[in-house]
Design an enzyme around this catalytic site. Structure first.
Site, PDB file in Angstrom:
ATOM      1  N   GLU A  73      60.272  19.571  86.903  1.00  0.00           N
ATOM      2  CA  GLU A  73      61.482  20.164  88.481  1.00  0.00           C
ATOM      3  C   GLU A  73      62.575  19.518  87.950  1.00  0.00           C
ATOM      4  O   GLU A  73      63.421  20.539  88.832  1.00  0.00           O
ATOM      5  CB  GLU A  73      59.980  19.013  89.626  1.00  0.00           C
ATOM      6  CG  GLU A  73      59.221  18.875  89.964  1.00  0.00           C
ATOM      7  CD  GLU A  73      58.113  18.584  88.543  1.00  0.00           C
ATOM      8  OE1 GLU A  73      56.813  18.676  89.681  1.00  0.00           O
ATOM      9  OE2 GLU A  73      59.168  17.716  88.160  1.00  0.00           O
ATOM     10  N   PRO A 294      54.955  16.427  72.004  1.00  0.00           N
ATOM     11  CA  PRO A 294      53.978  16.427  73.267  1.00  0.00           C
ATOM     12  C   PRO A 294      54.447  16.387  74.303  1.00  0.00           C
ATOM     13  O   PRO A 294      56.274  16.529  74.283  1.00  0.00           O
ATOM     14  CB  PRO A 294      53.642  14.926  72.442  1.00  0.00           C
ATOM     15  CG  PRO A 294      53.924  14.948  71.089  1.00  0.00           C
ATOM     16  CD  PRO A 294      55.212  15.932  70.816  1.00  0.00           C
ATOM     17  N   ARG A 295      53.698  16.381  75.620  1.00  0.00           N
ATOM     18  CA  ARG A 295      54.988  16.447  76.832  1.00  0.00           C
ATOM     19  C   ARG A 295      55.039  15.628  77.018  1.00  0.00           C
ATOM     20  O   ARG A 295      56.615  15.944  77.444  1.00  0.00           O
ATOM     21  CB  ARG A 295      53.538  17.263  77.725  1.00  0.00           C
ATOM     22  CG  ARG A 295      53.920  17.343  79.141  1.00  0.00           C
ATOM     23  CD  ARG A 295      54.814  18.351  79.493  1.00  0.00           C
ATOM     24  NE  ARG A 295      54.533  18.161  80.879  1.00  0.00           N
ATOM     25  CZ  ARG A 295      56.617  17.949  81.426  1.00  0.00           C
ATOM     26  NH1 ARG A 295      57.827  17.656  80.964  1.00  0.00           N
ATOM     27  NH2 ARG A 295      56.446  18.167  82.644  1.00  0.00           N
ATOM     28  N   GLY A 337      64.850  17.298  75.509  1.00  0.00           N
ATOM     29  CA  GLY A 337      66.222  17.855  75.538  1.00  0.00           C
ATOM     30  C   GLY A 337      66.807  18.819  74.780  1.00  0.00           C
ATOM     31  O   GLY A 337      67.508  19.723  74.783  1.00  0.00           O
ATOM     32  N   GLU A 338      65.232  18.981  73.580  1.00  0.00           N
ATOM     33  CA  GLU A 338      65.534  20.529  72.807  1.00  0.00           C
ATOM     34  C   GLU A 338      64.381  21.029  73.062  1.00  0.00           C
ATOM     35  O   GLU A 338      64.391  22.048  71.706  1.00  0.00           O
ATOM     36  CB  GLU A 338      66.029  18.849  71.516  1.00  0.00           C
ATOM     37  CG  GLU A 338      66.540  18.513  71.715  1.00  0.00           C
ATOM     38  CD  GLU A 338      66.900  18.114  69.747  1.00  0.00           C
ATOM     39  OE1 GLU A 338      68.093  18.507  69.802  1.00  0.00           O
ATOM     40  OE2 GLU A 338      65.643  17.742  69.566  1.00  0.00           O
ATOM     41  N   ASN A 362      54.503  25.608  82.172  1.00  0.00           N
ATOM     42  CA  ASN A 362      54.978  26.707  82.538  1.00  0.00           C
ATOM     43  C   ASN A 362      55.557  26.768  81.113  1.00  0.00           C
ATOM     44  O   ASN A 362      55.952  26.177  80.341  1.00  0.00           O
ATOM     45  CB  ASN A 362      56.513  26.037  83.025  1.00  0.00           C
ATOM     46  CG  ASN A 362      56.607  27.381  83.935  1.00  0.00           C
ATOM     47  OD1 ASN A 362      56.563  28.396  83.665  1.00  0.00           O
ATOM     48  ND2 ASN A 362      57.007  27.811  85.081  1.00  0.00           N
ATOM     49  N   LEU A 363      55.105  28.654  80.899  1.00  0.00           N
ATOM     50  CA  LEU A 363      55.906  29.309  79.677  1.00  0.00           C
ATOM     51  C   LEU A 363      56.511  30.193  79.783  1.00  0.00           C
ATOM     52  O   LEU A 363      57.110  30.665  79.236  1.00  0.00           O
ATOM     53  CB  LEU A 363      54.772  30.400  79.592  1.00  0.00           C
ATOM     54  CG  LEU A 363      54.222  30.548  80.280  1.00  0.00           C
ATOM     55  CD1 LEU A 363      55.295  32.185  80.804  1.00  0.00           C
ATOM     56  CD2 LEU A 363      52.418  31.874  79.752  1.00  0.00           C
ATOM     57  N   ILE A 364      57.669  29.830  81.263  1.00  0.00           N
ATOM     58  CA  ILE A 364      58.882  30.351  81.340  1.00  0.00           C
ATOM     59  C   ILE A 364      60.288  30.304  80.289  1.00  0.00           C
ATOM     60  O   ILE A 364      61.168  31.295  79.735  1.00  0.00           O
ATOM     61  CB  ILE A 364      58.990  30.089  82.186  1.00  0.00           C
ATOM     62  CG1 ILE A 364      58.318  31.188  83.518  1.00  0.00           C
ATOM     63  CG2 ILE A 364      60.787  31.554  82.754  1.00  0.00           C
ATOM     64  CD1 ILE A 364      58.347  30.472  85.022  1.00  0.00           C
ATOM     65  N   GLU A 365      60.502  28.725  80.009  1.00  0.00           N
ATOM     66  CA  GLU A 365      61.492  28.544  78.743  1.00  0.00           C
ATOM     67  C   GLU A 365      61.028  29.084  77.522  1.00  0.00           C
ATOM     68  O   GLU A 365      61.837  29.882  76.754  1.00  0.00           O
ATOM     69  CB  GLU A 365      61.766  26.820  79.201  1.00  0.00           C
ATOM     70  CG  GLU A 365      62.801  26.667  77.968  1.00  0.00           C
ATOM     71  CD  GLU A 365      63.015  25.284  77.974  1.00  0.00           C
ATOM     72  OE1 GLU A 365      64.281  24.859  77.997  1.00  0.00           O
ATOM     73  OE2 GLU A 365      61.908  24.700  78.439  1.00  0.00           O
TER      74      GLU A 365
END
Length: 456
Positions: A73, A294-295, A337-338, A362-365
């Site tokens: 978010e 990992p998330r 952040g990478e 989310n696959l958008i990035e």
């Protein structure tokens, strides 16, 4: 106050000691959870006047408050914030979060005059202290954050509160319906809702939310940082072979990958046995460099130990020599952040959260970085974006992780198909942009109304 919200308030008030204990436990793995714990309960160190200035200041001179609970978010908020600062020069940001990763990422967005704090626990007292302290001109909740006491307090104080980039999957919709006496008044009290998709809009409208538009997903407007793209390209050149990434993996998914990997590529043997088995393994498993990211940061050590216990050589990103990858069976992306660099490095991504029943990521990035994606069967949190990507040839859905690995390996063995998929991913990301500008325009319009009301 309704009986349902009174009962909810009593429960949240009584749960405060449990929240403190949970924060202490989380802080052992993620020290960020030990930061400014008093803010979680609506208590702040800064003097009020030094933060918001004179009490007569109109809405355009007061805080624009954005709440971004976690990392995803916050990244969406960063995209919206870029447009808001362009449309509202000189705006002051009040940025709130719920997780340590969200707060760490959000710190990068601050400018002089901005303030960052935790969103308070949803008790009437904590919420009232928060609003008295900061007196925001308006609030923007990102994606799914609906808190009954917070929304009711904003409504009483005349603070416009909107839900931006809003999504609501079928499971959450059914849950809200079961808690209708509590949930429906909260959704109805929002000033405006801007949904990601028509399906999200319909579910939100069913709960009484004032849906004012369907703008798409803000994350389509992401612009990967050039420095990260350059770093990812440099890593790819140094890798010397195709890179397949398991991205944003959740608990249990690394073990699924490891089970498949070991079945194709035995590890933990003598050098002679490994040499003999490698020739066999290469028949079904081409030489690729594996990367696992990992998330959640608190699982970095756990995942590293899992892989090492299986006999794999693991090179953690944090231990690389500068920006030079270390030779290993598996690279472990243990940095924050990478992701744009990792997506640029990878030829194909296996998207975590979709191989266990967790709703996907989310696959958008990934698409914005030109990286094709393979998902599993569980994508209900990002259903529309996933379906659109599959239709565009930027992603593929599979029945499980073994099939996903097979698909990824087939792609890297066919450069022409891989190049087509890369082009499709880039085109898919570019075709759906525009949500950030539309949302920022609506926020600016509402803020203008609030300013006029303050002057009157």
């Amino acid at each position: 106050m309704s009986f349902a919200r009174a009962l909810y308030s009593a429960i949240t008030w009584g749960a405060q000691p449990l929240l403190r204990r949970k924060l202490r436990r989380r802080a052992r793995a993620e020290p960020g959870y030990a930061v400014a714990v008093h803010e979680r309960f609506g208590r702040y160190a800064q003097p009020l006047d030094s933060l918001v200035g004179h009490s007569g200041m109109d809405a355009l001179g007061r805080f624009v408050w954005i709440h971004a609970v976690s990392l995803g978010e916050t990244r969406a908020a960063a995209i919206l914030l870029r447009e808001l600062r362009a449309q509202l020069p000189g705006m002051r940001l009040l940025l709130t979060h719920g997780t340590a990763t969200g707060r760490a990422e959000g710190e990068k967005l601050l400018q002089p005059g901005d303030v960052q704090v935790w969103l308070p626990w949803d008790t009437p007292g904590a919420v009232a202290r928060f609003l008295r302290q900061f007196r925001p001109a308006m609030g923007v909740l990102m994606e799914t954050e609906v808190w009954p006491n917070l929304i009711a307090a904003c409504q009483r104080r005349g603070v416009p509160l909107v839900l931006a980039n809003a999504r609501l999957n079928d499971k959450s919709w059914r849950g809200a319906r079961r808690l209708a006496p509590l949930a429906l008044p909260a959704y109805r009290a929002l000033t405006a809702v801007w949904a990601q998709s028509q399906a999200d809009a319909e579910r939100l409208q069913d709960l009484g939310a004032p849906v004012r538009g369907v703008f798409g997903n803000l994350k389509f407007d992401v612009v990967p940082e050039p420095a990260q793209i350059e770093m990812g390209q440099r890593w790819r050149m140094l890798a010397g072979r195709p890179v397949v990434m398991l991205a944003s993996s959740r608990e249990g998914e690394e073990a699924l990958w490891l089970e498949f990997f070991k079945s194709k590529h035995p590890v933990g043997q003598t050098d002679q046995a490994q040499a003999a088995s490698k020739n066999i393994a290469n028949i079904s498993l081409p030489e690729v460099q594996w990367l696992i990211v990992p998330r959640h940061p608190n699982r970095f050590d756990e995942v590293a130990q899992l892989l090492q216990d299986a006999g794999l050589r693991v090179a953690r990103r944090s231990a690389w020599q500068g920006d030079v990858p270390v030779a290993a069976d598996v690279w472990l992306g243990d940095s924050i952040g990478e992701m744009a660099a990792y997506y640029t490095l990878a030829d194909v991504v296996l998207l975590g959260g979709s191989f266990a029943p967790l709703g996907g990521q989310n696959l958008i990035e990934a698409a914005a970085c030109g990286c094709p994606v393979v998902v599993g069967p569980h994508t209900f949190n990002f259903a529309e974006a996933t379906e659109l990507a599959c239709e565009a040839g930027a992603a593929w859905r599979t029945l499980g992780l073994p099939a996903a690995v097979d698909k990824a390996l087939a792609l890297v063995q066919h450069p022409h198909d891989l190049e087509k998929a890369r082009a499709a991913a880039t085109a898919f990301a570019q075709a759906h942009r525009g949500a950030a500008r539309a949302t920022a325009r609506q926020v600016a319009d509402l803020l203008g109304v609030a300013a006029s009301s303050a002057k009157d």
